[in-house]
Design a protein around this motif. Structure first.
Motif, PDB file in Angstrom:
ATOM      1  N   ALA A  45       0.819  -1.213   0.000  1.00  0.00           N
ATOM      2  CA  ALA A  45       0.000   0.000   0.000  1.00  0.00           C
ATOM      3  C   ALA A  45       0.854   1.265   0.000  1.00  0.00           C
ATOM      4  CB  ALA A  45      -0.930   0.003   1.204  1.00  0.00           C
ATOM      5  N   ASN A  46       2.071   1.170   0.544  1.00  0.00           N
ATOM      6  CA  ASN A  46       2.953   2.355   0.547  1.00  0.00           C
ATOM      7  C   ASN A  46       3.946   2.326  -0.627  1.00  0.00           C
ATOM      8  OD1 ASN A  46       4.727   0.412   1.388  1.00  0.00           O
ATOM      9  ND2 ASN A  46       5.330   1.434   3.276  1.00  0.00           N
ATOM     10  N   SER A  47       3.605   1.577  -1.662  1.00  0.00           N
ATOM     11  CA  SER A  47       4.370   1.485  -2.918  1.00  0.00           C
ATOM     12  C   SER A  47       5.715   0.778  -2.793  1.00  0.00           C
ATOM     13  CB  SER A  47       4.576   2.876  -3.535  1.00  0.00           C
ATOM     14  OG  SER A  47       3.327   3.462  -3.821  1.00  0.00           O
ATOM     15  N   GLN A  48       5.933   0.065  -1.714  1.00  0.00           N
ATOM     16  CA  GLN A  48       7.158  -0.724  -1.570  1.00  0.00           C
ATOM     17  C   GLN A  48       7.004  -2.007  -2.386  1.00  0.00           C
ATOM     18  OE1 GLN A  48       7.928  -2.003   2.434  1.00  0.00           O
ATOM     19  NE2 GLN A  48       9.973  -2.726   1.961  1.00  0.00           N
ATOM     20  N   ARG A  49       8.050  -2.380  -3.124  1.00  0.00           N
ATOM     21  CA  ARG A  49       8.026  -3.616  -3.906  1.00  0.00           C
ATOM     22  C   ARG A  49       8.772  -4.703  -3.143  1.00  0.00           C
ATOM     23  NH1 ARG A  49       8.781  -2.315 -10.193  1.00  0.00           N
ATOM     24  NH2 ARG A  49       6.565  -2.566 -10.492  1.00  0.00           N
ATOM     25  N   LEU A  50       8.137  -5.886  -3.042  1.00  0.00           N
ATOM     26  CA  LEU A  50       8.720  -7.018  -2.328  1.00  0.00           C
ATOM     27  C   LEU A  50       8.644  -8.261  -3.207  1.00  0.00           C
ATOM     28  CD1 LEU A  50       6.909  -6.586   1.119  1.00  0.00           C
ATOM     29  CD2 LEU A  50       9.232  -5.863   0.542  1.00  0.00           C
ATOM     30  N   LEU A  51       9.628  -9.140  -3.068  1.00  0.00           N
ATOM     31  CA  LEU A  51       9.629 -10.430  -3.735  1.00  0.00           C
ATOM     32  C   LEU A  51       9.297 -11.478  -2.676  1.00  0.00           C
ATOM     33  CD1 LEU A  51      10.115 -11.661  -6.523  1.00  0.00           C
ATOM     34  CD2 LEU A  51      12.481 -12.061  -5.829  1.00  0.00           C
ATOM     35  N   LEU A  52       8.144 -12.128  -2.807  1.00  0.00           N
ATOM     36  CA  LEU A  52       7.667 -13.067  -1.792  1.00  0.00           C
ATOM     37  C   LEU A  52       7.529 -14.474  -2.361  1.00  0.00           C
ATOM     38  CD1 LEU A  52       4.766 -10.956  -0.227  1.00  0.00           C
ATOM     39  CD2 LEU A  52       7.124 -11.167   0.591  1.00  0.00           C
ATOM     40  N   ASP A  53       7.712 -15.468  -1.487  1.00  0.00           N
ATOM     41  CA  ASP A  53       7.455 -16.855  -1.875  1.00  0.00           C
ATOM     42  C   ASP A  53       5.951 -17.063  -2.026  1.00  0.00           C
ATOM     43  OD1 ASP A  53      10.125 -17.554  -1.791  1.00  0.00           O
ATOM     44  OD2 ASP A  53      10.020 -18.371   0.239  1.00  0.00           O
ATOM     45  N   TYR A  54       5.578 -17.785  -3.082  1.00  0.00           N
ATOM     46  CA  TYR A  54       4.191 -18.180  -3.321  1.00  0.00           C
ATOM     47  C   TYR A  54       4.147 -19.694  -3.136  1.00  0.00           C
ATOM     48  CZ  TYR A  54      -0.376 -18.461  -5.624  1.00  0.00           C
ATOM     49  OH  TYR A  54      -1.699 -18.668  -5.905  1.00  0.00           O
ATOM     50  N   VAL A  55       3.351 -20.167  -2.183  1.00  0.00           N
ATOM     51  CA  VAL A  55       3.321 -21.586  -1.818  1.00  0.00           C
ATOM     52  C   VAL A  55       1.951 -22.180  -2.117  1.00  0.00           C
ATOM     53  CG1 VAL A  55       5.070 -21.302  -0.018  1.00  0.00           C
ATOM     54  CG2 VAL A  55       2.654 -21.070   0.581  1.00  0.00           C
ATOM     55  N   GLY A  56       1.920 -23.488  -2.199  1.00  0.00           N
ATOM     56  CA  GLY A  56       0.626 -24.133  -2.389  1.00  0.00           C
ATOM     57  C   GLY A  56       0.778 -25.541  -2.917  1.00  0.00           C
ATOM     58  N   PRO A  57      -0.328 -26.192  -3.148  1.00  0.00           N
ATOM     59  CA  PRO A  57      -1.672 -25.678  -2.991  1.00  0.00           C
ATOM     60  C   PRO A  57      -2.148 -25.738  -1.539  1.00  0.00           C
ATOM     61  CG  PRO A  57      -1.773 -27.897  -3.853  1.00  0.00           C
ATOM     62  CD  PRO A  57      -0.312 -27.536  -3.740  1.00  0.00           C
ATOM     63  N   VAL A  58      -3.082 -24.854  -1.222  1.00  0.00           N
ATOM     64  CA  VAL A  58      -3.719 -24.789   0.095  1.00  0.00           C
ATOM     65  C   VAL A  58      -5.199 -25.071  -0.102  1.00  0.00           C
ATOM     66  CG1 VAL A  58      -4.291 -23.287   2.043  1.00  0.00           C
ATOM     67  CG2 VAL A  58      -2.108 -23.006   0.869  1.00  0.00           C
ATOM     68  N   GLU A  59      -5.750 -25.941   0.729  1.00  0.00           N
ATOM     69  CA  GLU A  59      -7.189 -26.143   0.746  1.00  0.00           C
ATOM     70  C   GLU A  59      -7.724 -25.329   1.906  1.00  0.00           C
ATOM     71  OE1 GLU A  59      -8.955 -30.125   0.100  1.00  0.00           O
ATOM     72  OE2 GLU A  59      -9.998 -29.733   1.984  1.00  0.00           O
TER      73      GLU A  59
END
Length: 85
Positions: A45-59
């Motif tokens: 929301a404050n325009s900071q860019r982050l590289l995050l892990d995307y995990v899954g699948p989640v039920e």
């Protein structure tokens, strides 16, 4: 469950309609044994860019509704955004 050998985990979650995805802590992702599928760049929301892990699948089950999706690993709370709702 998607991985019947792993027990379900019940958590309290924050609902935030300004968030697009499911967000979960590294501790919950580890507890569920979720593999990292990819890394995704997000803009906060404050325009900071982050590289995050995307995990899954989640039920995910909330009340009488269930969906399967991935989630971004960030923070300490579980946050339900628009997509999982």
């Amino acid at each position: 469950p998607l991985a019947p050998e792993r027990p379900a985990v019940t958590v309290n979650a924050v609902i935030d309609t300004s968030v697009q995805n499911l967000c979960l802590s590294a501790a919950i992702a580890d507890q569920l044994g979720l593999p990292v599928v990819q890394q995704r760049e997000i803009t906060t929301a404050n325009s900071q860019r982050l590289l995050l892990d995307y995990v899954g699948p989640v039920e995910l089950t909330c009340g009488n509704r269930t969906c399967c999706l991935g989630g971004l690993v960030t923070g300490t709370d579980v946050v339900l955004g628009l997509v999982p709702m």
